[in-house]
Design an enzyme around this catalytic site. Structure first.
Site, PDB file in Angstrom:
ATOM      1  N   LYS A  78      48.434 -69.222  75.913  1.00 43.13           N
ATOM      2  CA  LYS A  78      48.767 -70.128  76.953  1.00 43.13           C
ATOM      3  C   LYS A  78      50.088 -71.066  77.415  1.00 43.13           C
ATOM      4  O   LYS A  78      50.607 -71.069  75.988  1.00 43.13           O
ATOM      5  CB  LYS A  78      47.693 -71.709  77.139  1.00 43.13           C
ATOM      6  CG  LYS A  78      47.376 -72.825  77.902  1.00 43.13           C
ATOM      7  CD  LYS A  78      46.333 -73.359  76.670  1.00 43.13           C
ATOM      8  CE  LYS A  78      46.178 -74.204  77.959  1.00 43.13           C
ATOM      9  NZ  LYS A  78      44.881 -75.056  77.277  1.00 43.13           N
ATOM     10  N   SER A 153      41.400 -76.188  80.805  1.00 40.80           N
ATOM     11  CA  SER A 153      43.070 -76.325  81.406  1.00 40.80           C
ATOM     12  C   SER A 153      43.419 -74.882  81.291  1.00 40.80           C
ATOM     13  O   SER A 153      44.373 -74.925  81.722  1.00 40.80           O
ATOM     14  CB  SER A 153      43.606 -77.842  80.518  1.00 40.80           C
ATOM     15  OG  SER A 153      44.181 -77.154  79.292  1.00 40.80           O
ATOM     16  N   SER A 177      38.784 -76.006  77.319  1.00 40.24           N
ATOM     17  CA  SER A 177      39.262 -75.709  78.005  1.00 40.24           C
ATOM     18  C   SER A 177      39.446 -73.992  77.901  1.00 40.24           C
ATOM     19  O   SER A 177      40.333 -73.330  78.482  1.00 40.24           O
ATOM     20  CB  SER A 177      40.769 -76.413  77.783  1.00 40.24           C
ATOM     21  OG  SER A 177      40.917 -77.722  78.547  1.00 40.24           O
TER      22      SER A 177
END
Lengths: 469, 93
Positions: A78, A153, A177
């Site tokens: 990420k 997210s 997330s």
């Protein structure tokens, strides 16, 4: 090799050892798949230019007989987890062009375990969002239905695994997330106990809640990666040690259901049906299911959004256009700040920082922030007590399946409600995992298991039994 | 919540926003605060709950964590403006 859809981290390690294919072939297969599919999905923001070089290094080590848990396994990261020498933006314009000066502890551990750091994945800016629509670098689309969001997210990481662009990925989970996009994309997503994995080198959002964790296709795979990531780190003073949470209860296959919470308004019919099927499955696997009373669990989301905005307003004060990242020129230093932050932060980030400033401001601090902290304590206490009686709490991961792109962007509160089932684990620091639990048409559904502090082991046992691993 | 209040909060947060955004944020904040404000209704939580917390501060010696200068070059490279080994900013006084 044509694709990686049939491979797990575990089976790939075995195949690499047996020289069925090389780490280079495997990495090239991922890169080819990214070239074919990423234009429409936008899961990856960048594939690192040294990925094949890393693969060659892994192949040499495999040839030498080295055996490490992730040797030769390409993993996506990420875009808020630092990889030395690579661009890291947290999906924000304010970090455009920023090059990480050091490795995050998580990435350092992956490298030490032999992993190939494949590239960085898209995300809601600074991890603020539940749909990956808040990235400066475009939206990510759900591989199961391109008109829908992948969740967020960590939407890029979830989509990368779901679309078979990577065998596994790292995400971060502040209020769901990792687990919410895992559910929307039909993969396994796991958030360890708060403090289990070092956040050194994770771009901070809400430090009392943030935790790094893996995405993969199986529970066994997330466990392998978790075993690599976990452990005390002197660079993150919140990391816990093995004896921080002594085992108090032997695993006895008991599941608690917070009934009124699961049946909250806004939970779709498909999700309710899927949830009762999952319950039946656990019962048929020999689990005892009982209702548990958690009177304040319904307040988790409210406490959460006060705490995250407050912490974000403080954490993001560091982005000032002076030390790194974007700089916009004004007449003087203070105007430089206003312009840099006004232009560098996207709309949702501006919204949360300003709201966080409000809940921390004199006159409202007691009313909002202090009340939220007290609520956090109360919810934690109730949950910890319940885990003296049962091993696991089961809920759906999300109240609905993946929603349409744009469906919730004009109504922030409705977007925030997408996190209703995932935030309690962050509020209380508990380990929690989302497991794929079926499909509604073509759209994946997920269930979420949460265990007591330090009891990741219970999640792995139950998760493997549920998925038949 | 109103536009002026939001503009003032944005000023405190050092973020430049326009009138139109402030206006729309004021309505969104009303909705969000209306929802999250429910935490205020719970009054049965005393200070004692904080004292029961397992949390404690983790301290370390205020010593040199690594040899001086190890990261200086890499970190300075990230600064938008610099002069030699210094980060450059506009005159403050």
């Amino acid at each position: 090799m044509s694709d990686i859809s049939k491979l797990s981290v575990k089976s790939t390690r075995a195949a690499l050892k047996k020289k069925e294919f090389s780490a280079r072939e495997l990495t090239q297969t991922s890169i080819d798949a990214i070239k074919r599919k990423n234009t429409e999905i936008n899961a990856f923001l960048e594939v690192f230019d040294d990925a094949l070089e890393q693969a060659d290094g892994a192949d040499r080590r495999i040839a030498n007989g080295e055996n490490l848990p992730l040797l030769g396994i390409p993993i996506a990261i990420k875009d808020n987890i630092l990889v030395e020498g690579k661009s890291t933006t947290a999906g924000s314009k304010i970090l455009e062009g920023f090059i990480a000066p050091y490795d995050s502890t998580a990435v350092k551990k992956l490298k030490e375990a032999g992993a190939i750091i494949l590239g960085r994945t898209n995300m809601d800016e600074f991890a603020m969002g539940s749909s990956t629509e808040n990235s400066t670098y475009g939206v990510t689309r759900n591989p199961h239905d391109l008109s829908r969001v992948p969740g967020g997210s960590s939407g890029g990481s979830a989509a990368a695994v779901a679309a078979n662009l990577a065998l596994a990925a790292l995400g971060s989970d502040t209020g769901g997330s990792i687990r919410q996009p895992a559910a929307f994309c039909g993969v396994v997503g796991f958030k360890p106990t708060y403090g289990r994995v070092s956040r050194s080198g994770l771009i901070a959002y809400a430090s009392s809640l943030d935790q790094i964790g893996p995405f993969a296709k199986t529970v066994e795979d997330v466990e392998i990666i978790y075993d690599v990531l976990r452990g005390k780190d002197e660079l993150d003073s919140t990391t816990i040690s093995e004896d921080t949470y002594p085992i108090q209860k032997k695993f006895s296959r008991t599941i608690g259901i917070p009934r009124s919470f699961v049946e909250s308004e806004g939970v779709s019919k498909e999700v309710r049906e899927n949830f009762s099927q999952a319950l039946n499955k656990f019962e048929s696997l020999g689990y005892t299911v009982e209702d548990v009373d958690l009177p304040h669990l319904n307040y988790s989301l409210s406490a959460y959004y006060i705490i995250v905005t407050a912490e974000a307003s403080s954490n993001l004060a560091r982005f000032d256009g002076v030390k790194y990242g974007l700089h916009k020129d004004g007449r003087d230093v203070i105007e430089d700040y206003f312009k840099t932050r006004g232009e560098g932060f996207g709309k949702e980030v501006r919204r949360r920082i300003i709201l966080g400033t409000y809940v921390l401001s004199s006159g409202y601090y007691d009313e909002y922030y202090e009340s939220a902290l007290k609520m956090k304590r109360l919810i934690s206490k109730e949950l910890n007590e319940v885990f003296g009686e049962i091993d696991l709490i089961l809920t759906p991961t999300t109240p609905t399946t993946a929603f349409k792109l744009g469906e919730k962007t004009s109504d922030p509160l409705s977007m925030y409600l997408a996190d209703i089932f995932t935030v309690p684990a962050n509020i209380a620091g508990l380990p929690s995992i989302s497991l794929p639990s079926g499909l509604d048409g073509i759209l994946p559904l997920g269930i979420e298991l949460t265990a007591g502090l330090g009891r990741e082991d219970n999640l792995f046992i139950a998760g493997k039994e549920f998925l038949g691993e | 919540m109103n536009k002026e209040k939001v503009l003032n909060l944005a000023k405190l947060a050092r973020i430049e926003i326009g009138d139109e955004e402030a206006e729309s944020l004021s309505h969104e904040f009303d909705a969000i605060l209306g929802y999250v404000g429910e935490v205020r209704n719970v009054t049965n939580i005393g200070q004692s709950m904080f004292n029961e917390s397992m949390l404690h501060n983790v301290m370390r010696e205020d010593s040199q964590p690594h040899e001086s200068g190890r990261y200086t070059k890499k970190i300075l490279e990230q600064a938008p403006a610099r002069e030699g080994e210094y980060i450059k900013v506009k005159k403050i006084l």
